[in-house]
Scaffold this active site. Structure first.
Site, PDB file in Angstrom:
ATOM      1  CG  ASP A 179      -2.311   0.606   0.856  1.00 24.07           C
ATOM      2  OD1 ASP A 179      -2.317   1.776   0.436  1.00 24.07           O
ATOM      3  OD2 ASP A 179      -3.344  -0.072   0.983  1.00 24.07           O
ATOM      4  CG  HIS A 253      -4.471   1.986  -2.130  1.00 24.22           C
ATOM      5  ND1 HIS A 253      -4.521   2.423  -0.819  1.00 24.22           N
ATOM      6  CD2 HIS A 253      -5.734   2.126  -2.607  1.00 24.22           C
ATOM      7  CE1 HIS A 253      -5.766   2.791  -0.514  1.00 24.22           C
ATOM      8  NE2 HIS A 253      -6.525   2.629  -1.594  1.00 24.22           N
ATOM      9  CD  GLU A 320     -10.112   3.828  -0.839  1.00 26.81           C
ATOM     10  OE1 GLU A 320     -10.944   4.362  -0.092  1.00 26.81           O
ATOM     11  OE2 GLU A 320      -9.059   3.327  -0.427  1.00 26.81           O
TER      12      GLU A 320
HETATM   13  C1  ACM Z   1     -10.957  -0.529   0.753  1.00 21.42           C
HETATM   14  O1  ACM Z   1     -11.417  -0.440   1.906  1.00 21.42           O
HETATM   15  N1  ACM Z   1     -10.394   0.509   0.186  1.00 21.42           N
HETATM   16  C2  ACM Z   1     -11.015  -1.769   0.008  1.00 21.42           C
END
Ligand code: ACM
Length: 601
Positions: A179, A253, A320
């Site tokens: 991440d 991410h 995201e």
């Molecule tokens: C997430 O909670 N962004 C998968």
């Protein structure tokens, strides 16, 4: 007298059947009990050599009484794996007066039967009440996700987590390994991922408001798992019939990747691994889909990942992704034009389809968070629904397999009690919310497309393993119950609470941590904001309270209904009692903060 003893053991068997978690399909208590002693005769039928000792040790750990040294005891424990067995359920556990037998067509079934036995034997006892239990799981995917990026856990801690999962028949460990805050898996062909991407500047305090890296500051916090450590964890999980699904989160991410390989961004960098400060949308954390080197990189990563994890899936994240960097990049614009892509959502879908090909080329199937639906779902992708159930339902309507792990009910990083008395986080998922949630698909969709369910533990606010366990348990018990047995029309909250409370002494005996937030009331304002409403989560508690800043003991008033806020009062203290004894925490509620999230400064 004999009748009285038989009646007593029958009664205790039926009491024990009420504490098994997850609830087995069928429990038939019988009279009498089995006594364990060190002279016990082990019969292993169809059990692979390398598992025999481990399974014996698991069973031995169930008997924690004093008579286990009795070598004169010649009782038998029989484990049978037979593909042609007449036992068509996952397992059958029989406890007779002189023999315990666990039979299944699979080794996993025998292992599950052993987990049931470990809960059936009372703590501190060498006696197992006679019974017959037959049992099968409701779902094939019973998962917990752990984020090892935001905070890393040691190999020993991960193994303890797997031990905890196994006892409640979880069988998927979804491991979030990468991440913005750290890359945690050794990739031999891309050494900078761990030399650079695994380290960030140390920070404490509330997530999102932490200061970013200062000029010249050394990134000293972090770490990673070597491939040898990963193999060790995968094998440890496999012995407990848990499969590990790795997640490599792209194209968003990805700040830890870009810190190591800035040339894979559209902006060029330089970048630093994020310590928990605000950056989303302002500092680039996306891979550049217009750069062919991005896919060479991903091929290297997924090749090594595929070789380490036997599970059929690789999870590519996909959540995201801030597409603003793509929208303003001329090369991305040119790519969109060339490929006939109308918007950044379609570009993301194009990216996911490229990743799907790479993952397939290494013999795996692609799974991703529900954002992979945007712009068109890749042909064979399996969707993990996190933004509620909607993404999962949409994917299932397209005939795709789904796993439900929706926020907020299955998000273990959220508050499980009143924010002021819980560690800082956001949102709310009390144990009862998690338990009551129905993860199923609507009736007009093929129910078989739902592979199962999963709870997710993001560790932004979770720096230690103690705290990690606190956030997981008891809410993961509710997920285990839903995954293995519970159906919406069979939910029984008081019965579930009894099962949950029966696990606490076991956790205490193991030195494992868990939250006791179910003993503290939820705190809210009445609609007119003139009174405070206290809502106990479980029955049978008395809430003693005071506005005078003293510590409320059992002589203080008991909550009977909304409390008008006295003129000048700034705080409310509460403590719950059961049967005259304190059971909840001493809480100090700042009245002005009642409607606030503690994470908001
Ligand atoms: C997430 O909670 N962004 C998968």
């Amino acid at each position: 007298m004999l009748r009285a003893i038989l009646l007593f053991t029958l009664l205790s068997a039926s009491v024990w059947s009420q504490v098994l978690l997850p609830t087995p399909t069928q429990v038939t208590p019988q009279a009498g009990s089995f006594t364990y002693g060190n002279g016990v005769k082990w019969v292993m039928e169809g059990i692979p050599q390398q598992d025999g000792g481990f399974l014996q040790q698991q069973i031995r750990s169930a008997f924690t009484g004093k008579s286990s040294a009795d070598a004169g005891n010649k009782n038998t424990i029989r484990l049978t794996v037979s593909p042609a067995s007449a036992v068509t359920q996952d397992y059958r556990l029989r406890i007779g007066l002189t023999e315990i037998s666990i039979e299944s067509r699979t080794l996993a079934g025998v292992f599950h039967g052993i987990q049931t036995l470990r809960q059936w034997v009372p703590l501190g006892s060498d006696q197992a009440a006679a019974c017959e239990i037959t049992d099968s799981p409701r779902f094939g995917w019973r998962g917990l996700m752990l984020d090892s990026s935001r905070h890393i856990q040691s190999v020993e801690e991960i193994k303890t987590y797997l031990d905890q999962m196994a006892l409640y028949k979880f069988n998927v460990f979804h491991w979030h390994l990468t991440d913005d805050q750290g890359w945690r898996i050794e990739i031999k062909s891309r050494p900078k991922l761990t030399e650079v991407g695994a380290w960030r500047v140390p920070r404490e305090g509330i997530w999102w408001f932490r200061p970013g890296p200062q000029p010249g500051e050394k990134p000293t916090y972090g770490g990673f798992y070597t491939q040898e450590q990963i193999k060790d964890i995968v094998a440890y999980a496999a012995q407990r019939h848990i499969s590990v699904v790795p997640e490599i989160d792209v194209p968003g991410h990805s700040l830890a990747i870009l810190a190591a390989y800035p040339e894979l961004s559209t902006g060029g960098g330089p970048f630093q691994v994020n310590p928990g400060s605000k950056f989303y949308g302002s500092i680039e954390n996306t891979l550049d889909p217009s750069n062919p080197e991005t896919f060479v990189f991903l091929d290297d990563v997924f090749r090594e990942v595929a070789a380490l994890f036997p599970n059929e899936f690789i999870h590519m994240g996909g959540d995201e992704c801030p597409k603003n960097f793509w929208a303003k990049d001329p090369d991305c614009q040119a790519l969109m034009k060339k490929e006939g892509l109308n918007n950044p959502g379609e570009l993301q879908s194009w990216f996911v389809k490229r990743v799907e090909k790479i993952i397939h080329s290494h013999g795996k199937k692609l799974m991703g968070w529900d954002e992979i639906l945007e712009g068109g779902l890749a042909e064979s992708a399996t969707v993990m629904s996190w933004r509620g159930k909607a993404g999962g339902i949409a994917a299932a309507k397209m005939g795709r397999q789904v796993v439900m792990s929706p926020s907020p009910a299955y998000y273990l990083d959220l508050y499980q009690g009143h924010p002021e008395i819980e560690p800082a986080t956001y949102g709310m998922a009390r144990l009862k919310d998690t338990y009551q949630f129905d993860p199923t698909l609507p009736a007009d969709v093929d129910a078989k497309l739902l592979l199962g369910i999963q709870a997710n533990l993001w560790t932004e606010e979770i720096p230690t393993f103690r705290h990690l366990q606190y956030m997981t348990w008891p809410r993961a018990f509710a997920v285990a119950e839903e995954a293995w047995s519970a159906k919406a029309d069979q939910k029984d909250w008081p019965a579930f609470v009894k099962k949950v409370e029966a696990q606490f002494p076991r956790f205490d005996a193991m030195g494992w941590n868990y939250a006791r937030s179910l003993y503290d009331p939820a705190v809210s304002f009445s609609a007119d904001k003139k009174s405070i409403v206290l809502t106990p989560e479980i029955d049978g508690l008395q809430i003693h309270y005071t506005f005078d800043d003293a510590e409320p003991d059992a002589s203080y008033p008991v909550y009977q209904g909304p409390l008008p806020i006295p003129q000048g009062a700034s705080h409310l203290r509460t403590r719950t009692y059961r049967d005259g004894k304190p059971i909840g925490r001493l809480t100090l509620i700042t009245i002005a903060n009642i409607a606030k999230d503690k994470r908001t400064p």
